[in-house]
Scaffold this motif. Structure first.
Motif, PDB file in Angstrom:
ATOM      1  N   ALA A   8     -22.155   6.782   3.888  1.00 27.26           N
ATOM      2  CA  ALA A   8     -22.031   8.018   4.663  1.00 27.26           C
ATOM      3  C   ALA A   8     -20.878   7.847   5.637  1.00 27.26           C
ATOM      4  N   LEU A   9     -20.015   8.830   5.698  1.00 31.45           N
ATOM      5  CA  LEU A   9     -18.888   8.796   6.619  1.00 31.45           C
ATOM      6  C   LEU A   9     -19.353   9.351   7.949  1.00 31.45           C
ATOM      7  N   ASP A  10     -19.309   8.513   8.976  1.00 33.72           N
ATOM      8  CA  ASP A  10     -19.788   8.935  10.281  1.00 33.72           C
ATOM      9  C   ASP A  10     -18.732   9.714  11.052  1.00 33.72           C
ATOM     10  N   LYS A  11     -17.465   9.454  10.756  1.00 33.20           N
ATOM     11  CA  LYS A  11     -16.376  10.190  11.388  1.00 33.20           C
ATOM     12  C   LYS A  11     -15.174  10.133  10.475  1.00 33.20           C
ATOM     13  N   GLY A  12     -14.482  11.251  10.314  1.00 30.92           N
ATOM     14  CA  GLY A  12     -13.268  11.259   9.505  1.00 30.92           C
ATOM     15  C   GLY A  12     -12.295  10.213  10.023  1.00 30.92           C
ATOM     16  N   THR A  13     -11.613   9.555   9.106  1.00 22.75           N
ATOM     17  CA  THR A  13     -10.769   8.414   9.453  1.00 22.75           C
ATOM     18  C   THR A  13      -9.561   8.369   8.535  1.00 22.75           C
ATOM     19  N   THR A  14      -8.427   7.987   9.090  1.00 26.87           N
ATOM     20  CA  THR A  14      -7.239   7.713   8.284  1.00 26.87           C
ATOM     21  C   THR A  14      -7.102   6.210   8.107  1.00 26.87           C
ATOM     22  N   VAL A  15      -6.989   5.793   6.853  1.00 26.89           N
ATOM     23  CA  VAL A  15      -6.701   4.393   6.536  1.00 26.89           C
ATOM     24  C   VAL A  15      -5.298   4.368   5.947  1.00 26.89           C
ATOM     25  N   TRP A  16      -4.357   3.820   6.702  1.00 26.60           N
ATOM     26  CA  TRP A  16      -2.955   3.771   6.291  1.00 26.60           C
ATOM     27  C   TRP A  16      -2.686   2.403   5.686  1.00 26.60           C
ATOM     28  N   LEU A  17      -2.342   2.382   4.398  1.00 24.77           N
ATOM     29  CA  LEU A  17      -2.045   1.127   3.708  1.00 24.77           C
ATOM     30  C   LEU A  17      -0.535   1.000   3.587  1.00 24.77           C
ATOM     31  N   THR A  18       0.041   0.100   4.351  1.00 22.96           N
ATOM     32  CA  THR A  18       1.481  -0.109   4.335  1.00 22.96           C
ATOM     33  C   THR A  18       1.803  -1.421   3.624  1.00 22.96           C
ATOM     34  N   GLY A  19       2.933  -1.459   2.973  1.00 22.28           N
ATOM     35  CA  GLY A  19       3.362  -2.652   2.252  1.00 22.28           C
ATOM     36  C   GLY A  19       4.492  -2.272   1.310  1.00 22.28           C
ATOM     37  N   LEU A  20       5.077  -3.261   0.679  1.00 23.92           N
ATOM     38  CA  LEU A  20       6.205  -3.034  -0.220  1.00 23.92           C
ATOM     39  C   LEU A  20       5.784  -2.290  -1.484  1.00 23.92           C
ATOM     40  N   SER A  21       6.751  -1.729  -2.183  1.00 20.17           N
ATOM     41  CA  SER A  21       6.487  -1.127  -3.476  1.00 20.17           C
ATOM     42  C   SER A  21       5.948  -2.203  -4.412  1.00 20.17           C
ATOM     43  N   GLY A  22       4.834  -1.918  -5.075  1.00 18.09           N
ATOM     44  CA  GLY A  22       4.232  -2.882  -5.985  1.00 18.09           C
ATOM     45  C   GLY A  22       3.234  -3.813  -5.325  1.00 18.09           C
ATOM     46  N   ALA A  23       2.981  -3.628  -4.029  1.00 21.91           N
ATOM     47  CA  ALA A  23       2.069  -4.524  -3.311  1.00 21.91           C
ATOM     48  C   ALA A  23       0.612  -4.315  -3.708  1.00 21.91           C
ATOM     49  N   GLY A  24       0.295  -3.122  -4.219  1.00 19.68           N
ATOM     50  CA  GLY A  24      -1.087  -2.823  -4.583  1.00 19.68           C
ATOM     51  C   GLY A  24      -1.733  -1.786  -3.682  1.00 19.68           C
ATOM     52  N   LYS A  25      -0.939  -1.100  -2.879  1.00 18.96           N
ATOM     53  CA  LYS A  25      -1.471  -0.117  -1.927  1.00 18.96           C
ATOM     54  C   LYS A  25      -2.258   0.980  -2.626  1.00 18.96           C
ATOM     55  N   SER A  26      -1.660   1.595  -3.629  1.00 23.50           N
ATOM     56  CA  SER A  26      -2.318   2.702  -4.328  1.00 23.50           C
ATOM     57  C   SER A  26      -3.545   2.233  -5.091  1.00 23.50           C
ATOM     58  N   THR A  27      -3.461   1.044  -5.687  1.00 19.37           N
ATOM     59  CA  THR A  27      -4.600   0.511  -6.429  1.00 19.37           C
ATOM     60  C   THR A  27      -5.783   0.287  -5.496  1.00 19.37           C
ATOM     61  N   VAL A  28      -5.523  -0.289  -4.329  1.00 17.62           N
ATOM     62  CA  VAL A  28      -6.595  -0.520  -3.359  1.00 17.62           C
ATOM     63  C   VAL A  28      -7.147   0.814  -2.866  1.00 17.62           C
ATOM     64  N   ALA A  29      -6.259   1.758  -2.551  1.00 16.51           N
ATOM     65  CA  ALA A  29      -6.711   3.068  -2.072  1.00 16.51           C
ATOM     66  C   ALA A  29      -7.588   3.759  -3.113  1.00 16.51           C
ATOM     67  N   CYS A  30      -7.157   3.741  -4.364  1.00 15.16           N
ATOM     68  CA  CYS A  30      -7.944   4.395  -5.421  1.00 15.16           C
ATOM     69  C   CYS A  30      -9.269   3.680  -5.662  1.00 15.16           C
ATOM     70  N   THR A  31      -9.292   2.362  -5.482  1.00 16.05           N
ATOM     71  CA  THR A  31     -10.532   1.602  -5.631  1.00 16.05           C
ATOM     72  C   THR A  31     -11.516   1.986  -4.534  1.00 16.05           C
TER      73      THR A  31
END
Length: 194
Positions: A8-31
Motif C-alpha cells: 500500500a502506498l502511504d504517500k505519493g513519492t518520486t523515485v529518481w533513478l540516475t546513472g549512465l546509459s545502460g546502467a539498468g535504470k529502466s530495468t530496475v524501475a520496471c521491476t
C-alpha cells in the motif's frame, strides 16, 4: 515474477533513478512497477519518450539537458502529489538538475528519493542496449554522457545500487525496503521475485 498483493502506498513519492546509459535504470524501475502494480498507482516516466514529447525541441547541450530534467521533475512531482509512485529512470547528468528537482519536491511537500544506479561505465559500454557506446567509439556521435560529456555522480544519494553486483530484482527490493523504512510504503509480505 509474482506481483506482491500486500503493498500500500502511504504517500505519493518520486523515485529518481540516475546513472549512465545502460546502467539498468529502466530495468530496475520496471521491476519495481511490476512488483507493486496490482496494489498501488505507479507510473514509469521514460526519459526517451519524454524527450519526444515535452522536450521535443530540446537538444543535448548542458542547458537543454538541465531544462529537460527540470521538466521531467515537474511532471513527476505532479503525479506523486496525486498519490502515484512515480519512477523516473532518467540520466539527469548534472547535480544542479537533480538538486533543482529535489528542491521543487520539497517546496510541494512531496517525497523525493534519489537512487544512483552506479553500474560502471565499462559494464554499461559492454551492455550498450541502444548502441550508443559503439557509435561514440566509431565517432558517429559526440556528447555521450560519461564518455565525452559530463556525468556528475550523486555525492550522497538516498540509495546506491550497482547492477553488476545485484540483480534487477534485488535492486528493486532495496528501493522498496527504503520506501518502507521511510514510511512511504506499507510492509511487503512477499519479496520481489517471490
Amino acid at each position: 515474477m509474482s506481483p506482491s498483493p500486500a503493498v500500500a502506498l502511504d504517500k505519493g513519492t518520486t523515485v529518481w533513478l540516475t546513472g549512465l546509459s545502460g546502467a539498468g535504470k529502466s530495468t530496475v524501475a520496471c521491476t519495481i512497477a511490476e512488483a507493486v502494480r496490482t496494489s498501488v498507482e505507479v507510473d514509469v516516466l521514460d526519459g526517451d519518450e519524454l524527450r519526444k514529447t515535452i522536450s521535443a525541441e530540446l537538444g543535448f547541450s548542458a542547458d537543454d539537458r538541465h531544462r529537460h530534467g527540470v521538466r521531467v521533475g515537474y511532471v513527476a512531482e505532479l503525479l506523486s502529489r496525486h498519490r502515484v509512485l512515480t519512477l523516473v529512470p532518467v540520466i539527469a547528468p548534472y547535480t544542479r538538475t537533480r538538486e533543482a528537482v529535489r528542491a521543487h519536491h520539497e517546496r510541494q511537500g512531496t517525497p523525493f528519493v534519489e537512487v544512483h544506479v552506479s553500474t560502471p561505465l565499462t559494464e554499461c559500454a559492454r551492455r550498450d542496449p541502444k548502441g550508443l557506446y559503439a557509435r561514440a567509439d566509431a565517432g558517429e556521435i559526440r556528447g555521450l554522457t560519461g564518455v565525452d560529456d559530463t556525468y556528475e555522480p550523486p555525492a550522497s544519494p538516498d540509495l546506491r545500487v550497482d547492477t553488476t553486483t545485484v540483480t534487477a530484482q534485488q535492486a528493486a527490493e532495496s528501493v522498496l525496503t527504503l520506501l518502507r523504512h521511510r514510511g512511504l510504503l506499507s510492509t511487503l509480505h512477499t519479496p520481489v521475485g517471490g
